[in-house]
Design a protein around this motif. Structure first.
Motif, PDB file in Angstrom:
ATOM      1  N   GLU A  31     -12.486   2.395  -3.222  1.00  0.00           N
ATOM      2  CA  GLU A  31     -11.132   2.009  -3.586  1.00  0.00           C
ATOM      3  C   GLU A  31     -10.467   3.277  -4.068  1.00  0.00           C
ATOM      4  O   GLU A  31     -10.942   3.935  -4.994  1.00  0.00           O
ATOM      5  CB  GLU A  31     -11.149   0.947  -4.675  1.00  0.00           C
ATOM      6  CG  GLU A  31      -9.785   0.310  -4.850  1.00  0.00           C
ATOM      7  CD  GLU A  31      -9.776  -0.741  -5.947  1.00  0.00           C
ATOM      8  OE1 GLU A  31     -10.765  -1.486  -6.076  1.00  0.00           O
ATOM      9  OE2 GLU A  31      -8.769  -0.784  -6.669  1.00  0.00           O
ATOM     10  N   VAL A  32      -9.388   3.653  -3.392  1.00  0.00           N
ATOM     11  CA  VAL A  32      -8.732   4.895  -3.733  1.00  0.00           C
ATOM     12  C   VAL A  32      -7.234   4.723  -3.497  1.00  0.00           C
ATOM     13  O   VAL A  32      -6.817   4.162  -2.492  1.00  0.00           O
ATOM     14  CB  VAL A  32      -9.344   6.065  -2.910  1.00  0.00           C
ATOM     15  CG1 VAL A  32      -9.337   5.785  -1.430  1.00  0.00           C
ATOM     16  CG2 VAL A  32      -8.641   7.361  -3.185  1.00  0.00           C
ATOM     17  N   ARG A  33      -6.434   5.147  -4.436  1.00  0.00           N
ATOM     18  CA  ARG A  33      -4.983   5.022  -4.343  1.00  0.00           C
ATOM     19  C   ARG A  33      -4.567   3.593  -3.976  1.00  0.00           C
ATOM     20  O   ARG A  33      -3.744   3.368  -3.090  1.00  0.00           O
ATOM     21  CB  ARG A  33      -4.419   5.993  -3.312  1.00  0.00           C
ATOM     22  CG  ARG A  33      -4.712   7.442  -3.662  1.00  0.00           C
ATOM     23  CD  ARG A  33      -4.211   8.388  -2.617  1.00  0.00           C
ATOM     24  NE  ARG A  33      -4.751   9.722  -2.832  1.00  0.00           N
ATOM     25  CZ  ARG A  33      -4.226  10.626  -3.662  1.00  0.00           C
ATOM     26  NH1 ARG A  33      -3.138  10.353  -4.338  1.00  0.00           N
ATOM     27  NH2 ARG A  33      -4.783  11.812  -3.804  1.00  0.00           N
ATOM     28  N   ASN A  34      -5.182   2.620  -4.625  1.00  0.00           N
ATOM     29  CA  ASN A  34      -4.842   1.207  -4.425  1.00  0.00           C
ATOM     30  C   ASN A  34      -5.091   0.687  -3.014  1.00  0.00           C
ATOM     31  O   ASN A  34      -4.508  -0.300  -2.610  1.00  0.00           O
ATOM     32  CB  ASN A  34      -3.381   0.941  -4.771  1.00  0.00           C
ATOM     33  CG  ASN A  34      -3.182   0.906  -6.259  1.00  0.00           C
ATOM     34  OD1 ASN A  34      -4.017   0.339  -6.974  1.00  0.00           O
ATOM     35  ND2 ASN A  34      -2.126   1.534  -6.725  1.00  0.00           N
ATOM     36  N   SER A  35      -5.918   1.386  -2.252  1.00  0.00           N
ATOM     37  CA  SER A  35      -6.280   0.799  -0.970  1.00  0.00           C
ATOM     38  C   SER A  35      -7.755   1.075  -0.710  1.00  0.00           C
ATOM     39  O   SER A  35      -8.393   1.805  -1.463  1.00  0.00           O
ATOM     40  CB  SER A  35      -5.408   1.367   0.148  1.00  0.00           C
ATOM     41  OG  SER A  35      -5.692   2.721   0.327  1.00  0.00           O
ATOM     42  N   GLU A  44      -9.327   2.928   7.232  1.00  0.00           N
ATOM     43  CA  GLU A  44      -8.761   2.114   6.175  1.00  0.00           C
ATOM     44  C   GLU A  44      -9.203   0.681   6.416  1.00  0.00           C
ATOM     45  O   GLU A  44      -9.238   0.218   7.559  1.00  0.00           O
ATOM     46  CB  GLU A  44      -7.234   2.207   6.224  1.00  0.00           C
ATOM     47  CG  GLU A  44      -6.598   1.848   4.917  1.00  0.00           C
ATOM     48  CD  GLU A  44      -5.092   1.792   4.998  1.00  0.00           C
ATOM     49  OE1 GLU A  44      -4.514   2.322   5.971  1.00  0.00           O
ATOM     50  OE2 GLU A  44      -4.495   1.206   4.106  1.00  0.00           O
ATOM     51  N   ASN A  53       0.860  -1.181   0.000  1.00  0.00           N
ATOM     52  CA  ASN A  53       0.000   0.000   0.000  1.00  0.00           C
ATOM     53  C   ASN A  53       0.900   1.236   0.000  1.00  0.00           C
ATOM     54  O   ASN A  53       0.808   2.102   0.863  1.00  0.00           O
ATOM     55  CB  ASN A  53      -0.872  -0.069   1.258  1.00  0.00           C
ATOM     56  CG  ASN A  53      -1.932   1.012   1.296  1.00  0.00           C
ATOM     57  OD1 ASN A  53      -2.100   1.769   0.337  1.00  0.00           O
ATOM     58  ND2 ASN A  53      -2.630   1.108   2.409  1.00  0.00           N
ATOM     59  N   GLU A  92       1.545   4.006  -1.887  1.00  0.00           N
ATOM     60  CA  GLU A  92       1.200   5.412  -2.105  1.00  0.00           C
ATOM     61  C   GLU A  92       0.681   6.090  -0.836  1.00  0.00           C
ATOM     62  O   GLU A  92       1.148   7.159  -0.446  1.00  0.00           O
ATOM     63  CB  GLU A  92       0.157   5.520  -3.229  1.00  0.00           C
ATOM     64  CG  GLU A  92      -0.097   6.949  -3.639  1.00  0.00           C
ATOM     65  CD  GLU A  92      -1.050   7.063  -4.821  1.00  0.00           C
ATOM     66  OE1 GLU A  92      -1.050   6.147  -5.672  1.00  0.00           O
ATOM     67  OE2 GLU A  92      -1.785   8.049  -4.883  1.00  0.00           O
ATOM     68  N   ARG A  93      -0.295   5.447  -0.164  1.00  0.00           N
ATOM     69  CA  ARG A  93      -0.857   6.037   1.048  1.00  0.00           C
ATOM     70  C   ARG A  93       0.220   6.192   2.121  1.00  0.00           C
ATOM     71  O   ARG A  93       0.273   7.189   2.825  1.00  0.00           O
ATOM     72  CB  ARG A  93      -2.005   5.188   1.567  1.00  0.00           C
ATOM     73  CG  ARG A  93      -2.630   5.723   2.839  1.00  0.00           C
ATOM     74  CD  ARG A  93      -3.811   4.901   3.297  1.00  0.00           C
ATOM     75  NE  ARG A  93      -4.806   4.740   2.241  1.00  0.00           N
ATOM     76  CZ  ARG A  93      -5.592   5.716   1.800  1.00  0.00           C
ATOM     77  NH1 ARG A  93      -5.503   6.907   2.350  1.00  0.00           N
ATOM     78  NH2 ARG A  93      -6.449   5.506   0.850  1.00  0.00           N
TER      79      ARG A  93
END
Lengths: 656, 80
Positions: free
Chosen positions: B59-63, A498, A94, A96-97
């Motif tokens: 689903e945003v920014r691959n998460s 998340e 994960n 980018e986050r």
């Protein structure tokens, strides 16, 4: 060469920081697959190559803003304690986050090493990361790790030492944003960073020695309340801030978004850019998580599967406990004649058997067989990531009591022990939510109270009665929270969380976690139980009981319809809830509760014990979390609810 | 509804994608959403909605993110 080094572990929630911490220090920080366990900062020491390394595990956070206590704690630790190195733990699956947080650490210009964790899991998801390229872009060492297996940790520490030994202090009086290699903001933002920096320099503002000027300037653009306060407290601070505000008018005129949004968007752009340069998705697979969630989060099947999971856990714990409890009881009963055949006065025999042996035996035969499977189930739910699904499913229900789904996670942890539940409420955003959730947690039966109910009502009346008592408790918790929501000032917050992917819990860390929780029972609870039992036996001979029961009888006997002796055990139960049952058995010299309590009394006793007061350890945790005033409120509310409901049950349960 | 229509995030159908254009919430709420990666220009896919006024999964920014109904209704997206 520096001999004593301080390093901080920083990163998002749920990336494996706690696992790395445990692996490095050997301490056991509770791990689990849900965001936000490290609510109090944990410290441990590692000795490596003749150096003493103090490791601090900071709370898992997504940002260094001032919106939660955890974020402020983390950034102040970095600013004031000046760790020699910050290890930024990052979830490779994960990236980018996680990089959004990394960008903020880079802005602080602290010495850093990145631990690219869970690379095995990322690969399984089809994600490949170019580590060399990542190092180059970030300008810091990056080490691939699989913390659960201990992979890469040695190299991680080697890199940390390299960074410590090569670190040079920088001159904060000579900073230029143009020299940044990867921290590229939109032109307006960069321009205003330098303008603010010039103002801070001109007035000799001390704050830039604490936090790096880039970060401070960005925070002032974002109007970060805490940093603004700090600036105003400096000599001349009010005037400096006024000057900065006037300057920022120019930036505000150029955009219609809030300035904080501009900065955050730029940070995400930087994170996106780095990710795009380093991550290659080999193939986008439909993951197990997607497939399972189609059922687990389904509008109908999601709730059905949740109920099934709860039932399976309940019956699993009950059946396992019942069986092993019986086996262990038969084993220990064989020892009783040994004591009673001794050639000593009867009073000593009572002390030995009732005071000493019975306490330990009850604890082992009644409590342990239930606690063990309970923690196994809890660890599985926690580490697989299922608890976060419950938060999704129950969000709307929780909304009615002024909370959101995430609040249910610490509250559910209360079924294990109320102490981590209360401390865990700190993952919530406002004092109001923390108060309501801690109050709810205290009314959730912890493993000790579950054992009391399973071991009495469950065994002697049948598991369906025990289940009914738990259902009643759920109702009580919900109604109590409803009222707490009505009287607590402020407005409720909405959920942002998340959703972690499902994981197969790693065997060793999970076993370690279960052992750690049971160890707490063996090392902390068992001694208290033994001393408590012994004290009780001595008090029995001293004749003090009749005064205590004299005071408690109106409530215990008249209102609740329980035997007088319950008043005594309830007092001792404040130390450890297990004591109520164990002492009751000790005092009556039997392990068959039916000889002392009728079924109705059993239910009233179970319900009262479940609700009547938080134990000493929980009261201490409450004090730390919500302060004395609210803690007393919670304690009295618990006592009131227990007496009220116990009395009502005593009157309406005339048929049992 | 064609391309470029601006709708509320909760009006987006399951498995459909949108691009955030505006967040109409208070300062603190906007900041919280921003920090979880929801800024103007971000592409989001609505994975599922909870029943009734339940939360939405994005689903945003691959998460994957879960956002409460109230907060989600303050986000406006452009259909892409």
């Amino acid at each position: 060469m520096k001999k004593e080094i301080v390093i901080a572990l920083a990163g998002n929630a749920n990336v494996g920081k706690s696992v790395i911490f445990n692996q490095l220090t050997g301490l056991t920080q509770i791990i689990g697959n849900w965001p936000g366990k490290t609510v109090e900062r944990a410290e441990g020491v590692l000795r490596f190559k003749g150096r003493t390394i103090k490791i601090v595990d900071l709370p898992g956070i997504y940002s260094l803003s001032a919106y939660s206590q955890e974020e402020i704690v983390s950034r102040e630790f970095i600013a004031f304690e000046k760790p020699d190195v910050v290890i930024n733990v990052v979830d490779a699956s994960n990236l980018e986050r996680n990089l959004f947080f990394t960008v903020q650490l880079l802005e602080l210009h602290v010495p850093m090493v990145m631990a690219l964790n869970q690379v095995d899991y990322a690969l399984k998801k089809g994600i490949d990361i170019d580590v060399k390229k990542l190092e180059e872009l970030l300008g810091i060492p990056v080490v691939e790790t699989v913390a659960t297996k201990g992979k890469g940790l040695q190299e991680l520490i080697n890199k940390v030492l390299e960074v410590v030994d090569s670190h040079k202090e920088m001159d904060v009086k000579r900073y230029d944003i143009k020299e940044e290699k990867v921290l590229k903001y939109r032109n307006e933002v960069s321009e205003y960073v330098m303008k603010i920096y010039d103002i801070l320099l001109k007035h000799n503002v001390d704050l830039i020695n604490l936090f790096h000027p880039l970060w401070i300037s960005l925070k002032l653009i974002e109007e970060d309340s805490d940093i603004v306060e700090k600036l105003k407290k400096e000599p001349n601070g009010e005037k400096v801030y006024e000057e900065i505000q006037k300057e920022l008018e120019g930036l505000k005129a150029k955009t219609d978004s809030p300035l904080a949004t501009l900065v955050t968007a730029d940070r995400y752009d930087i994170a996106s850019f780095i990710a795009s340069q380093t991550v290659s998705e080999i193939h986008h697979r439909i993951t197990w998580t997607d497939l399972i969630d189609n059922v687990a989060l389904h509008k109908i099947w999601g709730y059905i599967s949740m109920l099934i999971i709860v039932f399976i856990s309940f019956y699993g714990i009950f059946k396992f406990g019942e069986y092993f409890s019986g086996v262990l009881e038969d084993f220990f009963d064989g020892f009783k004649p040994l004591v009673y055949n001794l050639n000593i006065p009867n009073m000593y025999k009572d002390f030995l058997w009732n005071g000493l042996a019975e306490g330990i035996i009850s604890a082992i035969t009644i409590v342990l067989p239930y606690i063990f499977p309970f923690y196994v189930f809890l660890s599985i739910l926690e580490n697989t990531g299922y608890l976060a699904r419950i938060a999704f499913l129950m969000d709307e229900v929780m909304h009615k009591v002024g909370l959101h789904g995430k609040a249910l996670i610490p509250v559910l942890m209360g079924f294990g022990c109320n102490v981590p539940a209360v401390l865990g409420t700190k993952i919530l955003e406002t004092d109001r939510e923390i108060f309501i959730a801690s109050f709810m947690s205290t009314l959730v039966p912890c493993s000790a109270r579950i054992v009391i109910i399973l071991g009495t009502i469950g065994v002697f009346m049948g598991p369906q009665y025990a289940l009914a008592v738990f259902a009643l408790d759920v109702l009580v918790v919900y109604i109590a929270a409803y009222f707490a929501n009505k009287i607590a000032p402020g407005k409720p917050y909405d959920l942002i969380m998340e959703l972690p992917g499902y994981r197969m819990p790693a065997l060793k860390p999970t076993l370690k976690q279960i052992w750690f929780r049971i160890k707490d029972f063996l090392y902390v609870a068992l001694p208290i139980i033994v001393v408590g039992s012994l004290a009780l036996e001595i008090l029995k001979y001293s004749g003090i009981f009749k005064y205590v029961t004299y005071i408690m009888d109106p409530i215990v006997v008249k209102w609740l319809g329980l035997p007088s002796i319950i008043g005594i055990v309830l007092i001792f139960g404040i130390l450890r809830k297990e004591l109520t049952l164990i002492m009751l058995l000790t005092l009556s010299g039997t392990s068959h509760i039916t000889q002392i309590l009728t079924p109705r009394q059993m239910i009233v006793f179970g319900v009262v014990t479940m609700l009547y007061i938080p134990c000493i350890a929980t009261i201490a945790a409450l004090k730390r979390t919500i302060g004395w005033r609210k803690t007393w409120w919670v304690v009295f509310a618990n006592i009131f609810i227990a007496i009220l409901i116990g009395g009502i049950l005593n009157r309406i349960l005339t048929f049992v | 509804m064609g391309e470029n229509t601006i709708i509320n995030l909760i009006e987006l159908k399951e498995n459909h994608e949108g691009e955030i254009v505006l967040i109409k919430a208070g300062r603190a709420a906007t900041q919280r959403l921003n920090e979880m990666g929801l800024v103007p220009g971000t592409k989001v896919k609505l994975v599922r909605k909870g029943p009734l006024r339940g939360p939405v999964e994005l689903e945003v920014r691959n998460s994957h993110l879960v956002i409460g109904y109230g907060l989600a209704s303050k986000i406006y997206v452009k259909i892409v």
